[in-house]
Design a protein around this motif. Structure first.
Motif, PDB file in Angstrom:
ATOM      1  N   LYS A  77       0.117   2.590   1.391  1.00  0.00           N
ATOM      2  CA  LYS A  77       0.251   4.175   2.979  1.00  0.00           C
ATOM      3  C   LYS A  77      -1.105   4.724   1.907  1.00  0.00           C
ATOM      4  O   LYS A  77      -1.953   5.331   2.973  1.00  0.00           O
ATOM      5  CB  LYS A  77       0.716   4.828   3.298  1.00  0.00           C
ATOM      6  N   ALA A  78      -0.593   4.746   0.755  1.00  0.00           N
ATOM      7  CA  ALA A  78      -1.240   5.692  -0.797  1.00  0.00           C
ATOM      8  C   ALA A  78      -2.998   4.941  -0.630  1.00  0.00           C
ATOM      9  O   ALA A  78      -3.745   5.274  -0.945  1.00  0.00           O
ATOM     10  CB  ALA A  78      -0.723   5.530  -1.466  1.00  0.00           C
ATOM     11  N   GLY A  79      -2.529   3.468  -0.745  1.00  0.00           N
ATOM     12  CA  GLY A  79      -3.905   2.616  -0.149  1.00  0.00           C
ATOM     13  C   GLY A  79      -4.683   2.917   1.092  1.00  0.00           C
ATOM     14  O   GLY A  79      -5.283   3.116   0.790  1.00  0.00           O
ATOM     15  N   PHE A  80      -3.442   2.565   1.819  1.00  0.00           N
ATOM     16  CA  PHE A  80      -4.713   2.699   2.984  1.00  0.00           C
ATOM     17  C   PHE A  80      -5.230   3.699   3.627  1.00  0.00           C
ATOM     18  O   PHE A  80      -6.127   4.730   3.771  1.00  0.00           O
ATOM     19  CB  PHE A  80      -3.423   2.298   4.353  1.00  0.00           C
ATOM     20  N   TYR A  81      -4.355   5.340   3.580  1.00  0.00           N
ATOM     21  CA  TYR A  81      -5.395   6.556   3.962  1.00  0.00           C
ATOM     22  C   TYR A  81      -5.744   7.372   3.206  1.00  0.00           C
ATOM     23  O   TYR A  81      -6.785   7.706   3.134  1.00  0.00           O
ATOM     24  CB  TYR A  81      -4.018   7.637   3.561  1.00  0.00           C
ATOM     25  N   GLN A  85      -9.642  -7.823  -5.531  1.00  0.00           N
ATOM     26  CA  GLN A  85     -10.166  -9.138  -3.948  1.00  0.00           C
ATOM     27  C   GLN A  85      -8.330  -9.834  -3.461  1.00  0.00           C
ATOM     28  O   GLN A  85      -8.609 -10.905  -3.655  1.00  0.00           O
ATOM     29  CB  GLN A  85     -11.408  -9.275  -3.850  1.00  0.00           C
ATOM     30  N   PRO A  86      -7.346  -9.352  -3.731  1.00  0.00           N
ATOM     31  CA  PRO A  86      -6.778 -10.286  -3.385  1.00  0.00           C
ATOM     32  C   PRO A  86      -5.370 -10.156  -2.239  1.00  0.00           C
ATOM     33  O   PRO A  86      -4.696 -10.788  -2.196  1.00  0.00           O
ATOM     34  CB  PRO A  86      -5.256  -9.038  -4.702  1.00  0.00           C
ATOM     35  N   VAL A  87      -6.404  -9.525  -1.441  1.00  0.00           N
ATOM     36  CA  VAL A  87      -5.915 -10.044  -0.351  1.00  0.00           C
ATOM     37  C   VAL A  87      -6.456 -11.030   0.679  1.00  0.00           C
ATOM     38  O   VAL A  87      -7.802 -11.160   0.916  1.00  0.00           O
ATOM     39  CB  VAL A  87      -5.615  -8.465   0.505  1.00  0.00           C
ATOM     40  N   THR A 137      -2.507 -10.290   3.386  1.00  0.00           N
ATOM     41  CA  THR A 137      -1.318 -11.638   2.804  1.00  0.00           C
ATOM     42  C   THR A 137      -1.689 -11.434   1.031  1.00  0.00           C
ATOM     43  O   THR A 137      -2.885 -11.188   0.728  1.00  0.00           O
ATOM     44  CB  THR A 137      -0.587 -13.102   3.021  1.00  0.00           C
ATOM     45  N   LEU A 138      -0.925 -10.959   0.020  1.00  0.00           N
ATOM     46  CA  LEU A 138      -1.641 -10.726  -0.792  1.00  0.00           C
ATOM     47  C   LEU A 138      -2.045 -12.514  -1.547  1.00  0.00           C
ATOM     48  O   LEU A 138      -0.642 -12.514  -1.533  1.00  0.00           O
ATOM     49  CB  LEU A 138      -0.331  -9.991  -1.734  1.00  0.00           C
ATOM     50  N   ASP A 139      -2.693 -12.704  -2.213  1.00  0.00           N
ATOM     51  CA  ASP A 139      -3.104 -13.879  -3.075  1.00  0.00           C
ATOM     52  C   ASP A 139      -2.092 -14.214  -4.420  1.00  0.00           C
ATOM     53  O   ASP A 139      -2.147 -13.368  -5.014  1.00  0.00           O
ATOM     54  CB  ASP A 139      -4.653 -13.652  -2.877  1.00  0.00           C
ATOM     55  N   VAL A 172      -0.960  -0.910  -2.660  1.00  0.00           N
ATOM     56  CA  VAL A 172      -1.892  -0.555  -2.800  1.00  0.00           C
ATOM     57  C   VAL A 172      -3.099  -1.143  -2.792  1.00  0.00           C
ATOM     58  O   VAL A 172      -4.128  -0.661  -1.559  1.00  0.00           O
ATOM     59  CB  VAL A 172      -2.333   0.567  -4.520  1.00  0.00           C
ATOM     60  N   ASP A 173      -3.714  -2.067  -3.495  1.00  0.00           N
ATOM     61  CA  ASP A 173      -4.799  -3.119  -2.893  1.00  0.00           C
ATOM     62  C   ASP A 173      -4.474  -3.433  -1.491  1.00  0.00           C
ATOM     63  O   ASP A 173      -5.358  -3.592  -0.469  1.00  0.00           O
ATOM     64  CB  ASP A 173      -5.314  -3.695  -3.627  1.00  0.00           C
ATOM     65  N   LEU A 174      -3.199  -3.980  -1.129  1.00  0.00           N
ATOM     66  CA  LEU A 174      -3.146  -4.590   0.760  1.00  0.00           C
ATOM     67  C   LEU A 174      -3.176  -3.357   1.126  1.00  0.00           C
ATOM     68  O   LEU A 174      -3.882  -3.080   2.499  1.00  0.00           O
ATOM     69  CB  LEU A 174      -1.470  -5.250   0.514  1.00  0.00           C
ATOM     70  N   GLY A 175      -2.981  -1.588   1.063  1.00  0.00           N
ATOM     71  CA  GLY A 175      -3.588  -0.750   2.146  1.00  0.00           C
ATOM     72  C   GLY A 175      -4.673  -0.267   2.202  1.00  0.00           C
ATOM     73  O   GLY A 175      -5.376  -0.237   3.641  1.00  0.00           O
TER      74      GLY A 175
END
Length: 259
Positions: free
Chosen positions: A88-92, A203-205, A219-221, A230-233
């Motif tokens: 959520k920290a990554g997303f928001y 760019q791990p998603v 998904t995380l690569d 965080v990267d996912l969000g």
């Protein structure tokens, strides 16, 4: 002249800013940022904070030249040891970064040598919380910000700023046929996610379109050495904006239900 005030416009021009103008953020603008932060904290359950005029958190990077005049930051604060809150920290946090971009400010997700102890001193952190990460924020030193330069030139600058993975790379789990058959909203979502910041630009998603349900999946690569919630969000936020509406479920393997 077309007025570009949408989040997708911010996605298309945002770059990482490392050199800042030393002038403080205008108080009215700081209040607007604070209002946006408060709204996002209510939505997310996080405790993100805007910290102004505290360069000691970046003393090493400012001295080495990795950053210049970094003195303000978004502190991404949330519950300790909570993967969903990290996402959520990554997303928001990315939603906040894009809002700042529309205000003409530069930002930079900092994964390196910031001084955590110094940064924590300037935040409100309860015993059940931790400071996940910081994002530098301020006026770009070159004054090439949103609102004071031609939009198309800013888009061009972004494309020259760094290389991004291709649609094929970001959807590598899909067959070539499914990639081709995927709806336009999915392709637009992936294109926006390709412009998302990530640690060391890894760019791990990865994204996939489930033709049976019509959902997108993130998904995380496993082949990328550094990957985080965080990267996912961050990538999910950009995808959602590019896709033009819908809702993600949290977690690795989370689904995007198009609205």
């Amino acid at each position: 002249m077309t007025e570009h005030t949408q989040l997708i416009d911010a996605v298309n021009v945002r770059i990482t800013t490392r050199e800042y103008d030393p002038k403080p953020i205008d108080p009215d603008l700081a209040r607007q940022l604070g209002s946006t932060l408060n709204a996002l904290n209510t939505l997310s359950g996080l405790d993100m904070q805007l910290v102004l005029g505290k360069p000691d958190a970046f003393a090493t990077d400012n001295a080495s030249g990795h950053l210049a005049n970094a003195a303000n930051y978004l502190a991404l604060v949330g519950p300790k040891d909570d993967q969903e809150s990290l996402e959520k920290a990554g997303f928001y946090g990315e939603r906040m970064v894009l809002a700042a971009t529309l205000y003409g400010l530069g930002t930079g997700w900092v994964s390196g040598s910031w001084d955590r102890q110094a940064a924590e001193r300037h935040c409100r952190i309860t015993p059940s919380q931790s400071l996940y990460l910081v994002v530098t924020i301020g006026y770009p030193a070159d004054q090439v910000g949103y609102g004071n330069q031609d939009f198309d030139k800013l888009c061009q600058r972004q494309s020259e700023h760094r290389t991004s993975k291709s649609y094929e790379e970001l959807t590598s789990a899909m067959s070539a046929q499914d990639r081709q058959d995927a709806p336009e909203w999915f392709k637009a979502g992936v294109a926006a996610a390709a412009k998302a910041p990530s640690a060391m630009n890894g760019q791990p998603v990865l994204f996939a379109w489930d033709k049976d349900t019509g959902d997108a999946i993130a998904t995380l690569d496993p082949s990328v050495s550094y990957r985080s919630a965080v990267d996912l969000g961050i990538a999910k936020m950009n995808f959602q904006i590019g896709a033009g509406g819908g809702t993600w479920t949290w977690g690795d393997g989370g689904r995007f239900i198009r609205s």
